[in-house]
Write a protein that holds these residues in place. Structure first.
Motif, PDB file in Angstrom:
ATOM      1  N   LEU A  93      32.510  43.657  22.743  1.00  0.00           N
ATOM      2  CA  LEU A  93      32.250  43.122  21.409  1.00  0.00           C
ATOM      3  C   LEU A  93      33.272  42.047  21.051  1.00  0.00           C
ATOM      4  O   LEU A  93      32.912  40.973  20.572  1.00  0.00           O
ATOM      5  CB  LEU A  93      32.259  44.236  20.364  1.00  0.00           C
ATOM      6  N   CYS A 102      32.594  38.937  23.123  1.00  0.00           N
ATOM      7  CA  CYS A 102      31.365  38.293  22.648  1.00  0.00           C
ATOM      8  C   CYS A 102      31.631  37.553  21.343  1.00  0.00           C
ATOM      9  O   CYS A 102      31.164  36.422  21.153  1.00  0.00           O
ATOM     10  CB  CYS A 102      30.278  39.340  22.468  1.00  0.00           C
ATOM     11  N   GLN A 103      32.386  38.153  20.449  1.00  0.00           N
ATOM     12  CA  GLN A 103      32.676  37.509  19.173  1.00  0.00           C
ATOM     13  C   GLN A 103      33.571  36.285  19.353  1.00  0.00           C
ATOM     14  O   GLN A 103      33.427  35.300  18.626  1.00  0.00           O
ATOM     15  CB  GLN A 103      33.283  38.513  18.189  1.00  0.00           C
ATOM     16  N   LYS A 104      34.466  36.316  20.327  1.00  0.00           N
ATOM     17  CA  LYS A 104      35.286  35.136  20.628  1.00  0.00           C
ATOM     18  C   LYS A 104      34.394  34.006  21.141  1.00  0.00           C
ATOM     19  O   LYS A 104      34.537  32.847  20.739  1.00  0.00           O
ATOM     20  CB  LYS A 104      36.365  35.455  21.665  1.00  0.00           C
ATOM     21  N   LEU A 116      31.230  33.668  20.580  1.00  0.00           N
ATOM     22  CA  LEU A 116      30.405  33.262  19.453  1.00  0.00           C
ATOM     23  C   LEU A 116      31.182  32.312  18.540  1.00  0.00           C
ATOM     24  O   LEU A 116      30.636  31.308  18.063  1.00  0.00           O
ATOM     25  CB  LEU A 116      29.929  34.485  18.675  1.00  0.00           C
ATOM     26  N   GLU A 162      26.617  45.733  16.394  1.00  0.00           N
ATOM     27  CA  GLU A 162      27.367  44.494  16.140  1.00  0.00           C
ATOM     28  C   GLU A 162      27.254  43.554  17.338  1.00  0.00           C
ATOM     29  O   GLU A 162      27.122  42.335  17.176  1.00  0.00           O
ATOM     30  CB  GLU A 162      28.841  44.804  15.869  1.00  0.00           C
ATOM     31  N   SER A 182      25.720  39.820  17.392  1.00  0.00           N
ATOM     32  CA  SER A 182      26.477  38.673  17.899  1.00  0.00           C
ATOM     33  C   SER A 182      25.714  37.960  19.013  1.00  0.00           C
ATOM     34  O   SER A 182      25.659  36.722  19.048  1.00  0.00           O
ATOM     35  CB  SER A 182      27.842  39.117  18.421  1.00  0.00           C
TER      36      SER A 182
END
Length: 152
Positions: free
Chosen positions: A14, A17-19, A21, A93, A97
């Motif tokens: 997560l 992935c958020q980085k 994104l 989450e 994302s």
């Protein structure tokens, strides 16, 4: 396998992935701002896109690898039942994302496709014109001497 390593793999995936994104969002925003401010700089500048790809390559690959491991784990029915509430929330989450990443990637792909089509058309037009220019270039630039004598 114990649940804690999987829980940390979900969390690590997560975060990665958020980085990724965040990098995608920033690039799309910068590209949009460039186009709104001054369309003269080349938004297809290879350096611009190569930097974007290089910045996100490792984190994207890491995310993809973790997703493959987690996907294999999801095929195990016992493992599906054992997902904790926290893992389920992380999974949601992560899916959110990934959905946004896919939308941003689609926008960038569409932008590139449109602009590369225009670039291809320009190159094709130049190639057609090159034949014409080559024909003119092969013509003599000065009239031959006998013609000059007859005109005098």
């Amino acid at each position: 396998m114990s649940p804690s390593p999987k829980k940390s793999l979900w969390s690590e995936t997560l975060v990665a992935c958020q980085k990724c994104l965040a990098i995608d969002r920033r690039f799309v925003q910068e590209l949009d701002q460039r186009l709104q401010k001054d369309p003269a700089p080349d938004p297809l500048d290879p350096a611009l896109w190569e930097n974007f790809i290089a910045v996100r390559r490792d984190i994207f690959d890491y995310t993809a690898l973790n997703l493959r491991v987690l996907a294999k784990d999801q095929k195990d029915p016992e493992r599906l039942d054992a997902l904790s509430l926290e893992e389920s929330q992380i999974k949601e989450e992560l899916l959110t994302s990934l959905t946004e990443m896919a939308a941003l990637e689609e926008k960038l792909t569409s932008y590139l496709a449109d602009n590369l089509t225009l670039l291809k058309e320009t190159i094709d037009d130049l190639a057609k014109g090159q034949t014409l220019f080559s024909g003119y270039a092969s013509l003599e630039t000065q009239p031959n001497p006998t013609r000059l004598d007859s005109l005098a």
